[in-house]
Scaffold this motif. Structure first.
Motif, PDB file in Angstrom:
ATOM      1  N   ILE A 164       0.841  -1.195   0.000  1.00 41.70           N
ATOM      2  CA  ILE A 164       0.000   0.000   0.000  1.00 41.70           C
ATOM      3  C   ILE A 164       0.881   1.251   0.000  1.00 41.70           C
ATOM      4  CG2 ILE A 164      -1.803   1.268   1.209  1.00 41.70           C
ATOM      5  CD1 ILE A 164      -2.719  -1.366   0.030  1.00 41.70           C
ATOM      6  N   GLY A 165       0.614   2.160  -0.940  1.00 40.47           N
ATOM      7  CA  GLY A 165       1.351   3.411  -1.021  1.00 40.47           C
ATOM      8  C   GLY A 165       0.590   4.554  -0.374  1.00 40.47           C
ATOM      9  N   ARG A 166       0.942   5.789  -0.747  1.00 48.15           N
ATOM     10  CA  ARG A 166       0.274   6.973  -0.219  1.00 48.15           C
ATOM     11  C   ARG A 166      -0.190   7.828  -1.393  1.00 48.15           C
ATOM     12  NH1 ARG A 166       3.417   9.959   4.507  1.00 48.15           N
ATOM     13  NH2 ARG A 166       4.703  10.641   2.751  1.00 48.15           N
ATOM     14  N   SER A 167      -1.487   7.928  -1.547  1.00 50.53           N
ATOM     15  CA  SER A 167      -2.016   8.709  -2.683  1.00 50.53           C
ATOM     16  C   SER A 167      -1.763  10.194  -2.507  1.00 50.53           C
ATOM     17  CB  SER A 167      -3.516   8.440  -2.842  1.00 50.53           C
ATOM     18  OG  SER A 167      -4.207   8.621  -1.625  1.00 50.53           O
ATOM     19  N   ARG A 168      -1.577  10.658  -1.276  1.00 50.58           N
ATOM     20  CA  ARG A 168      -1.325  12.090  -1.072  1.00 50.58           C
ATOM     21  C   ARG A 168       0.034  12.511  -1.626  1.00 50.58           C
ATOM     22  NH1 ARG A 168      -1.451   9.640   3.836  1.00 50.58           N
ATOM     23  NH2 ARG A 168       0.444   9.544   5.108  1.00 50.58           N
ATOM     24  N   ASP A 169       0.897  11.543  -1.923  1.00 54.65           N
ATOM     25  CA  ASP A 169       2.212  11.869  -2.491  1.00 54.65           C
ATOM     26  C   ASP A 169       2.187  11.919  -4.023  1.00 54.65           C
ATOM     27  OD1 ASP A 169       3.262  11.984   0.046  1.00 54.65           O
ATOM     28  OD2 ASP A 169       4.010   9.924   0.027  1.00 54.65           O
ATOM     29  N   LEU A 170       1.051  11.575  -4.623  1.00 52.96           N
ATOM     30  CA  LEU A 170       0.966  11.582  -6.089  1.00 52.96           C
ATOM     31  C   LEU A 170       1.108  12.987  -6.648  1.00 52.96           C
ATOM     32  CD1 LEU A 170      -1.951   9.096  -6.872  1.00 52.96           C
ATOM     33  CD2 LEU A 170       0.443   8.830  -7.522  1.00 52.96           C
ATOM     34  N   GLU A 171       1.667  13.062  -7.844  1.00 57.98           N
ATOM     35  CA  GLU A 171       1.795  14.327  -8.545  1.00 57.98           C
ATOM     36  C   GLU A 171       1.247  14.180  -9.957  1.00 57.98           C
ATOM     37  OE1 GLU A 171       5.787  15.683  -8.474  1.00 57.98           O
ATOM     38  OE2 GLU A 171       5.893  15.879  -6.292  1.00 57.98           O
ATOM     39  N   VAL A 172       0.644  15.239 -10.439  1.00 55.17           N
ATOM     40  CA  VAL A 172       0.104  15.227 -11.803  1.00 55.17           C
ATOM     41  C   VAL A 172       1.246  15.037 -12.793  1.00 55.17           C
ATOM     42  CG1 VAL A 172      -1.109  16.573 -13.556  1.00 55.17           C
ATOM     43  CG2 VAL A 172      -1.845  16.677 -11.167  1.00 55.17           C
ATOM     44  N   GLY A 173       1.085  14.088 -13.699  1.00 54.01           N
ATOM     45  CA  GLY A 173       2.094  13.824 -14.712  1.00 54.01           C
ATOM     46  C   GLY A 173       2.918  12.582 -14.465  1.00 54.01           C
ATOM     47  N   GLU A 174       2.845  12.003 -13.246  1.00 54.69           N
ATOM     48  CA  GLU A 174       3.674  10.819 -12.990  1.00 54.69           C
ATOM     49  C   GLU A 174       3.007   9.565 -13.546  1.00 54.69           C
ATOM     50  OE1 GLU A 174       3.741   8.756  -8.989  1.00 54.69           O
ATOM     51  OE2 GLU A 174       3.242  10.800  -8.352  1.00 54.69           O
ATOM     52  N   TRP A 175       3.849   8.580 -13.844  1.00 58.72           N
ATOM     53  CA  TRP A 175       3.377   7.339 -14.462  1.00 58.72           C
ATOM     54  C   TRP A 175       2.657   6.462 -13.443  1.00 58.72           C
ATOM     55  CZ3 TRP A 175       3.294   5.852 -19.470  1.00 58.72           C
ATOM     56  CH2 TRP A 175       4.063   6.591 -20.376  1.00 58.72           C
ATOM     57  N   VAL A 176       1.589   5.818 -13.895  1.00 61.28           N
ATOM     58  CA  VAL A 176       0.857   4.826 -13.099  1.00 61.28           C
ATOM     59  C   VAL A 176       0.400   3.719 -14.035  1.00 61.28           C
ATOM     60  CG1 VAL A 176       0.056   6.310 -11.207  1.00 61.28           C
ATOM     61  CG2 VAL A 176      -1.217   6.246 -13.350  1.00 61.28           C
ATOM     62  N   PHE A 177       0.075   2.548 -13.460  1.00 66.12           N
ATOM     63  CA  PHE A 177      -0.430   1.467 -14.301  1.00 66.12           C
ATOM     64  C   PHE A 177      -1.483   0.673 -13.540  1.00 66.12           C
ATOM     65  CE2 PHE A 177       2.978  -0.511 -11.948  1.00 66.12           C
ATOM     66  CZ  PHE A 177       2.599  -1.836 -11.770  1.00 66.12           C
ATOM     67  N   ALA A 178      -2.330  -0.011 -14.285  1.00 67.54           N
ATOM     68  CA  ALA A 178      -3.439  -0.774 -13.705  1.00 67.54           C
ATOM     69  C   ALA A 178      -3.351  -2.226 -14.140  1.00 67.54           C
ATOM     70  CB  ALA A 178      -4.781  -0.182 -14.136  1.00 67.54           C
ATOM     71  N   ILE A 179      -3.813  -3.110 -13.261  1.00 72.42           N
ATOM     72  CA  ILE A 179      -3.957  -4.531 -13.586  1.00 72.42           C
ATOM     73  C   ILE A 179      -5.403  -4.914 -13.295  1.00 72.42           C
ATOM     74  CG2 ILE A 179      -3.180  -6.891 -13.162  1.00 72.42           C
ATOM     75  CD1 ILE A 179      -0.553  -5.795 -12.143  1.00 72.42           C
ATOM     76  N   GLY A 180      -6.072  -5.530 -14.255  1.00 73.20           N
ATOM     77  CA  GLY A 180      -7.469  -5.893 -14.065  1.00 73.20           C
ATOM     78  C   GLY A 180      -7.942  -6.864 -15.119  1.00 73.20           C
ATOM     79  N   SER A 181      -9.264  -7.019 -15.195  1.00 75.37           N
ATOM     80  CA  SER A 181      -9.857  -7.993 -16.115  1.00 75.37           C
ATOM     81  C   SER A 181     -10.910  -7.339 -17.002  1.00 75.37           C
ATOM     82  CB  SER A 181     -10.479  -9.155 -15.332  1.00 75.37           C
ATOM     83  OG  SER A 181      -9.547  -9.759 -14.476  1.00 75.37           O
ATOM     84  N   PRO A 182     -10.515  -6.408 -17.882  1.00 72.29           N
ATOM     85  CA  PRO A 182     -11.506  -5.777 -18.752  1.00 72.29           C
ATOM     86  C   PRO A 182     -12.140  -6.793 -19.695  1.00 72.29           C
ATOM     87  CG  PRO A 182      -9.288  -5.254 -19.484  1.00 72.29           C
ATOM     88  CD  PRO A 182      -9.151  -5.959 -18.178  1.00 72.29           C
ATOM     89  N   PHE A 183     -13.473  -6.773 -19.740  1.00 69.75           N
ATOM     90  CA  PHE A 183     -14.228  -7.684 -20.614  1.00 69.75           C
ATOM     91  C   PHE A 183     -13.895  -9.154 -20.335  1.00 69.75           C
ATOM     92  CE2 PHE A 183     -13.458  -3.746 -23.081  1.00 69.75           C
ATOM     93  CZ  PHE A 183     -14.759  -3.256 -23.073  1.00 69.75           C
ATOM     94  N   GLY A 184     -13.406  -9.446 -19.122  1.00 72.45           N
ATOM     95  CA  GLY A 184     -13.084 -10.818 -18.772  1.00 72.45           C
ATOM     96  C   GLY A 184     -11.701 -11.274 -19.175  1.00 72.45           C
ATOM     97  N   PHE A 185     -10.891 -10.395 -19.778  1.00 74.52           N
ATOM     98  CA  PHE A 185      -9.520 -10.760 -20.153  1.00 74.52           C
ATOM     99  C   PHE A 185      -8.625 -10.585 -18.919  1.00 74.52           C
ATOM    100  CE2 PHE A 185     -11.351  -9.347 -24.241  1.00 74.52           C
ATOM    101  CZ  PHE A 185     -11.176 -10.516 -24.970  1.00 74.52           C
ATOM    102  N   ASP A 186      -8.361 -11.691 -18.238  1.00 76.47           N
ATOM    103  CA  ASP A 186      -7.669 -11.647 -16.955  1.00 76.47           C
ATOM    104  C   ASP A 186      -6.274 -11.040 -17.062  1.00 76.47           C
ATOM    105  OD1 ASP A 186      -9.865 -12.859 -15.983  1.00 76.47           O
ATOM    106  OD2 ASP A 186      -8.949 -14.815 -15.601  1.00 76.47           O
ATOM    107  N   TYR A 187      -5.911 -10.300 -16.009  1.00 75.86           N
ATOM    108  CA  TYR A 187      -4.557  -9.783 -15.818  1.00 75.86           C
ATOM    109  C   TYR A 187      -4.071  -8.963 -17.010  1.00 75.86           C
ATOM    110  CZ  TYR A 187      -5.048 -12.661 -11.808  1.00 75.86           C
ATOM    111  OH  TYR A 187      -5.549 -13.207 -10.651  1.00 75.86           O
ATOM    112  N   THR A 188      -4.936  -8.075 -17.441  1.00 78.20           N
ATOM    113  CA  THR A 188      -4.577  -7.108 -18.484  1.00 78.20           C
ATOM    114  C   THR A 188      -3.905  -5.910 -17.833  1.00 78.20           C
ATOM    115  OG1 THR A 188      -6.415  -7.778 -19.892  1.00 78.20           O
ATOM    116  CG2 THR A 188      -5.484  -5.600 -20.276  1.00 78.20           C
ATOM    117  N   VAL A 189      -2.791  -5.484 -18.406  1.00 69.58           N
ATOM    118  CA  VAL A 189      -2.023  -4.357 -17.868  1.00 69.58           C
ATOM    119  C   VAL A 189      -2.179  -3.161 -18.798  1.00 69.58           C
ATOM    120  CG1 VAL A 189       0.238  -3.535 -17.128  1.00 69.58           C
ATOM    121  CG2 VAL A 189      -0.364  -5.951 -16.851  1.00 69.58           C
TER     122      VAL A 189
END
Length: 477
Positions: A164-189
């Motif tokens: 777990i990180g700290r969202s209060r340290d986020l800055e506009v413009g920094e890189w982020v990424f997501a992992i999830g299952s869009p449309f059932g396609f598991d572990y899509t990055v």
């Protein structure tokens, strides 16, 4: 000789191009290791919701099966509804509703965070890990206001967890990424950058959303948003779309707020939020001018609810909250999250602008009621004397019973309006005017007096109540 020069030049150009290509590649993040480290703690969530057990008859049967059998055959058929050739009713052929989403494990004993809308109304919840293990999960608690849910994997032990990180340290413009299952396609990055912070959405006033351009689609809901340290900084929750798919604008719940909700749901089964008891609105450029502000800022209090912490603390309609507990309130959207995350019972200082000067009030924060929506309370009006004026409207005295239902001392009701200054300001028939140019209006006489004193060289504010809700408008006589 010229051919040799040409070849040398081509080789140099190729080397330069390769060099700058490597430089550009070095500046772009590589998510390979981050994905490998964190995928195991991201889960796919599938839910099953059984159809509601209701009659398929034309009018809905008021009888149970035993009572139906005592009725004449034609009435039995009427109340049961049409039968299929196989003897079952349409209701018995309804299929369970299934849906999918994402989530992530935050404790080794199996606590999982996801969105409320992923599991809302579900009768069965299954959680699948990246190693294809499947577990049944129970819903520990939900919080529709923040669209969060906490699940507990049954028989889970020594499970992989996210950091777990700290969202209060986020800055506009920094890189982020997501992992999830869009449309059932598991572990899509998918990856992108933080587009904005502290976004307020109409559906969730108490969540200062993180806006990103990370591709989020149906099935990503509830999945984690990571920073480049491999820490979760948000929960992917919503998208802005006109097509139903991703359009470049995604919203995530900040992990700081999410963990606060998680701890309360895990420990208490419910979420307690701070409450002021005011209705607020944005301070526009014209409103800033009428209230004497140098620029648009703060949250304008349109109404103070009777018996609320704000009323007890001395706040009034027309006050502009500039600071809350020492933190600046730049827009009206800043105030609800600030109040919501404040512990109930804590006394905090509020800096407000009142009648052109700043004052400090100490307010003890109350607990947000289960239903903080106020129902409209505008009753019919009696006939009385009308008053025409240069604003282009006609008003009548507000009846006493209507004033009591609105919780105000009085006012005037707009009964007719022409295309004049009042119409251009947004005032409409049946609006109740309670203040004009910072002067209270509780009667027809006070309204006339306020109109006579209106300046002709600047905009003025007018406070109205429409469908039970108060707000300020700007009018230029």
């Amino acid at each position: 000789m010229s051919r040799v020069k040409t070849n040398v030049m081509l080789m140099l150009a190729a080397l330069v191009a390769a060099f700058w290509s490597q430089v550009a590649a070095a500046q772009l993040p590589d998510f390979t290791d981050l994905v490998e480290e964190n995928s195991s703690a991201v889960v796919n969530i599938s839910t099953t919701t059984e159809p509601q057990n209701r009659s398929s008859g034309f009018h809905g049967s008021p009888f149970d099966e035993r009572q139906l059998e005592q009725l004449p055959p034609f009435l039995q058929e009427f109340f049961r509804g049409p039968q299929s050739p196989f003897g079952d009713s349409p209701h018995s052929r309804q299929q369970p509703r299934r849906s999918m989403g994402s989530g992530f494990i935050v404790s080794a004993d199996g606590y999982v965070l996801t969105n409320n809308h992923v599991v809302e109304g579900a009768d069965e919840v299954m959680v699948r890990l990246s190693d294809r293990r499947e577990f049944s999960a129970t819903i520990v608690g939900t919080d529709p206001r923040s669209d969060m849910a906490v699940l507990k994997i049954e028989n889970g032990d020594d499970l992989p967890v996210v950091r777990i990180g700290r969202s209060r340290d986020l800055e506009v413009g920094e890189w982020v990424f997501a992992i999830g299952s869009p449309f059932g396609f598991d572990y899509t990055v998918t990856a992108g950058i933080v587009s904005a912070l502290g976004r307020s959405l109409p559906s969730e006033n108490y969540v200062p959303f993180i806006q990103t351009d990370v591709a989020i689609n149906p099935g990503n809901s509830g999945g984690p948003l990571f920073n480049l340290d491999g820490e979760v900084v948000g929960i992917n929750s919503q998208i802005y779309t006109r097509s139903g798919g991703f359009m470049g604008v995604s919203f995530a719940i900040p992990i700081d707020d999410a963990m606060n909700v998680f701890r309360q749901l895990r420990d208490d089964g419910a979420v307690s939020r701070g409450w002021l008891g005011v209705l607020i609105q944005e301070v526009s450029r014209d409103l800033a001018e009428t209230f004497g502000l140098d620029r648009p800022r703060g949250a304008l209090i349109a109404e103070v609810m009777e018996g609320s912490p704000a009323a007890e603390g001395g706040l009034r309609s027309g006050d502009i909250v500039l600071e809350f507990d020492g933190a600046p309130v730049d827009t009206s959207a800043d105030l609800p999250p600030m109040v919501g995350r404040t512990p109930v019972g804590e006394t905090v200082p509020l800096t407000v602008l009142r009648e052109g000067r700043e004052i400090t009030l100490n307010v003890e924060i109350g607990q947000l009621p289960e239903d903080d929506e106020r129902s409209p309370a505008v009753s019919g009006r009696d006939q009385g004397d009308s008053a025409g004026n240069p604003l282009g409207l006609t008003v009548e005295p507000l009846p006493e019973d209507a004033a009591r239902s609105l919780g105000i001392d009085g006012g005037v009701v707009v009964t007719d309006i022409d295309r004049g200054p009042a119409y251009q300001a947004g005032i409409r028939v049946r609006d109740v005017i309670t203040e004009l140019n910072r002067r209270p209006v509780t009667s027809l006489a006070e309204f006339r007096e306020a109109v006579e004193r209106l300046p002709d060289d600047r905009a003025v504010s007018v406070r109205i109540i429409r469908e039970g809700r108060a707000s300020y408008l700007v009018m230029r006589p």
